[in-house]
Design a protein around this motif. Structure first.
Motif, PDB file in Angstrom:
ATOM      1  N   TYR A   1      -2.854   5.142 -10.510  1.00  0.00           N
ATOM      2  CA  TYR A   1      -2.575   3.720 -10.240  1.00  0.00           C
ATOM      3  C   TYR A   1      -2.676   3.413  -8.747  1.00  0.00           C
ATOM      4  CZ  TYR A   1      -0.055  -0.742 -10.162  1.00  0.00           C
ATOM      5  OH  TYR A   1       0.298  -2.049  -9.976  1.00  0.00           O
ATOM      6  N   GLU A   2      -2.253   4.364  -7.937  1.00  0.00           N
ATOM      7  CA  GLU A   2      -2.305   4.169  -6.483  1.00  0.00           C
ATOM      8  C   GLU A   2      -3.743   4.044  -5.980  1.00  0.00           C
ATOM      9  OE1 GLU A   2      -0.197   7.536  -5.037  1.00  0.00           O
ATOM     10  OE2 GLU A   2       1.793   6.762  -5.562  1.00  0.00           O
ATOM     11  N   ASP A   3      -4.692   4.699  -6.659  1.00  0.00           N
ATOM     12  CA  ASP A   3      -6.099   4.656  -6.247  1.00  0.00           C
ATOM     13  C   ASP A   3      -6.873   3.509  -6.887  1.00  0.00           C
ATOM     14  OD1 ASP A   3      -5.810   6.870  -4.667  1.00  0.00           O
ATOM     15  OD2 ASP A   3      -6.602   8.290  -6.135  1.00  0.00           O
ATOM     16  N   GLU A   4      -6.299   2.885  -7.915  1.00  0.00           N
ATOM     17  CA  GLU A   4      -7.045   1.899  -8.712  1.00  0.00           C
ATOM     18  C   GLU A   4      -7.197   0.567  -7.979  1.00  0.00           C
ATOM     19  OE1 GLU A   4      -9.485   0.655 -11.030  1.00  0.00           O
ATOM     20  OE2 GLU A   4      -8.604   2.514 -11.825  1.00  0.00           O
ATOM     21  N   GLU A   5      -8.371  -0.064  -8.153  1.00  0.00           N
ATOM     22  CA  GLU A   5      -8.638  -1.359  -7.529  1.00  0.00           C
ATOM     23  C   GLU A   5      -9.046  -2.426  -8.553  1.00  0.00           C
ATOM     24  OE1 GLU A   5     -11.599  -0.685  -4.584  1.00  0.00           O
ATOM     25  OE2 GLU A   5     -10.279   0.483  -3.252  1.00  0.00           O
ATOM     26  N   ASP A   6      -9.480  -2.002  -9.728  1.00  0.00           N
ATOM     27  CA  ASP A   6      -9.929  -2.961 -10.737  1.00  0.00           C
ATOM     28  C   ASP A   6      -8.724  -3.647 -11.389  1.00  0.00           C
ATOM     29  OD1 ASP A   6     -10.679  -3.709 -13.672  1.00  0.00           O
ATOM     30  OD2 ASP A   6     -12.605  -3.461 -12.662  1.00  0.00           O
TER      31      ASP A   6
ATOM     32  N   MET B   1      -5.749  -1.930 -13.677  1.00  0.00           N
ATOM     33  CA  MET B   1      -4.381  -1.932 -13.142  1.00  0.00           C
ATOM     34  C   MET B   1      -3.411  -2.524 -14.172  1.00  0.00           C
ATOM     35  SD  MET B   1      -5.075  -3.063  -9.183  1.00  0.00           S
ATOM     36  CE  MET B   1      -3.348  -2.916  -8.699  1.00  0.00           C
TER      37      MET B   1
END
Length: 398
Positions: free
Chosen positions: A364-369, A373
């Motif tokens: 989740y910390e790396d997610e951008e979409d 998310m």
């Protein structure tokens, strides 16, 4: 003359006006095209292309299913020397978008042959991948004709009968399918992830069958959403070997957001389950016991009997309890130790057992979409709620 005629029909199917014109003669055109599938390649190929194009129309696809084109396609698909494999598979993709097409491919109503077509397709799906990997001349630009089987599997797993067939542990189909997630083909990956996600809609009744293949299931679900970080020993030591090993090294991220969303939705469906599940052997024994007296037994929890450290890994999610079976008439009394989940949520415990929440946190910390998310947050809400309900002592107000 035959080739020229079928080429004209094929060209007509490439436009909306042509499709509309041909649909008026469907009862004549479709049987003729289906018969041409057994001809030489110069005729069978344009005939198959025409059928693929026509099958994109729901009404025409329904007529094809009704006239038995799924059986014809399957027979031709496994005919030695077939040169239109890819087109036949694509035709099956279109036809299985209909409920009747799914039933036809599953061979519903034919007890002797039921599931044979699906077993053949899964076998080809897996074998073609192995063959491609073993030949150095195969490049990513070459289309494996059986990659499209993944789309067929997604279609049939939308129907309950299809999900049950894939989850049947005696057939072992889902286990074979999941192992194809390592493929470099995006089409194949999408097929696998979509099929897993659909099968998880049966988690309420088939959680145990899903957990029996957890060795392959969890890596397929958690690796796509684990983020880009290389995990340290503190995290991987709490994971099964196959998952921890993959996360402890540099790896290629799953860039397609649809696959990540499907993986998260599948995880959510598993974590959502709260039913008590019995392990396989004791479940059969319980059924045998109840059958002896026409089901007229009451079952009471007698006492906790210990842990499961000595049993296979997939059963370590289950705790050993001792149950007492008492006849309704009060005559017979027997005891038996049964592995079952505690009264906590079985699906959530399975996720915790592989350090799943930690993986989801990092991912989740790396997610951008935004859509991905949102899928993370849905699971997070479920896990937080479950943690609070299971450990009330941690929420005591000051």
């Amino acid at each position: 003359v035959k080739k020229a005629a079928v080429d004209i029909v094929r060209d007509l199917t490439g436009s909306e006006d042509g499709l509309h014109s041909l649909s008026n003669y469907a009862n004549t055109v479709l049987p003729l095209l289906s018969r041409l599938l057994s001809d030489d390649k110069e005729v069978s190929e344009p005939a198959a292309e025409a059928l693929v194009n026509l099958s994109q129309n729901a009404g025409l696809a329904a007529k094809m299913v009704e006239m038995g084109l799924i059986k014809i396609a399957m027979d031709m698909l496994y005919k030695p020397g077939s040169s239109i494999t890819r087109l036949l598979v694509m035709l099956l993709v279109n036809l299985t978008q209909l409920d009747d097409g799914i039933s036809s491919l599953l061979q519903i109503g034919d007890d002797k042959m039921r599931g044979l077509y699906v077993m053949k397709l899964v076998r080809s799906f897996c074998r073609s991948s192995e063959t491609s990997a073993s030949h150095s001349f195969v490049t990513p630009l070459q289309d494996d004709p059986f990659d499209h089987v993944g789309s067929i599997l997604v279609n049939i797993s939308k129907k309950e009968e299809g999900r049950k067939m894939l989850l049947d542990p005696k057939r072992g189909l889902l286990k074979q399918i999941i192992r194809q997630f390592d493929s470099s083909s995006l089409l194949r990956k999408k097929g696998v992830s979509g099929t897993i996600r659909n099968c998880c809609f049966e988690a309420e009744n088939q959680l145990q069958n899903l957990l029996l293949i957890s060795e392959f299931l969890w890596p397929a679900l958690l690796l796509p959403v684990a983020g880009n970080k290389i995990y340290g020993e503190q995290d991987t030591s709490k994971m099964p070997l196959e998952l921890g090993s993959a996360l402890s090294i540099d790896r290629e991220p799953v860039k397609d957001p649809e696959i990540r969303v499907q993986a998260l939705e599948a995880i959510y469906l598993i974590a959502l389950q709260v039913k008590i599940e019995l392990s396989c052997a004791p479940t059969k024994l319980l059924a045998d016991i109840l059958e002896e007296d026409s089901g007229k037994f009451l079952v009471f929890l007698l006492r906790f009997s210990g842990d499961c450290s000595s049993v296979p890994s997939y059963e370590r999610l289950f705790t050993l309890y001792e149950f007492v079976f008492i006849s309704v008439k009060g005559i017979a009394c027997m005891r038996h130790k049964i592995f079952c989940s505690s009264l906590q949520e079985a699906g959530r415990r399975a996720l915790w057992s592989v350090n799943g929440p930690r993986i989801l946190q990092v991912g989740y910390e790396d997610e951008e979409d935004p859509k991905v998310m949102e899928a993370y947050e849905q699971i997070g809400s479920l896990l937080v709620h479950g943690s609070e309900s299971e450990e009330p002592s941690t929420t005591t107000s000051k």
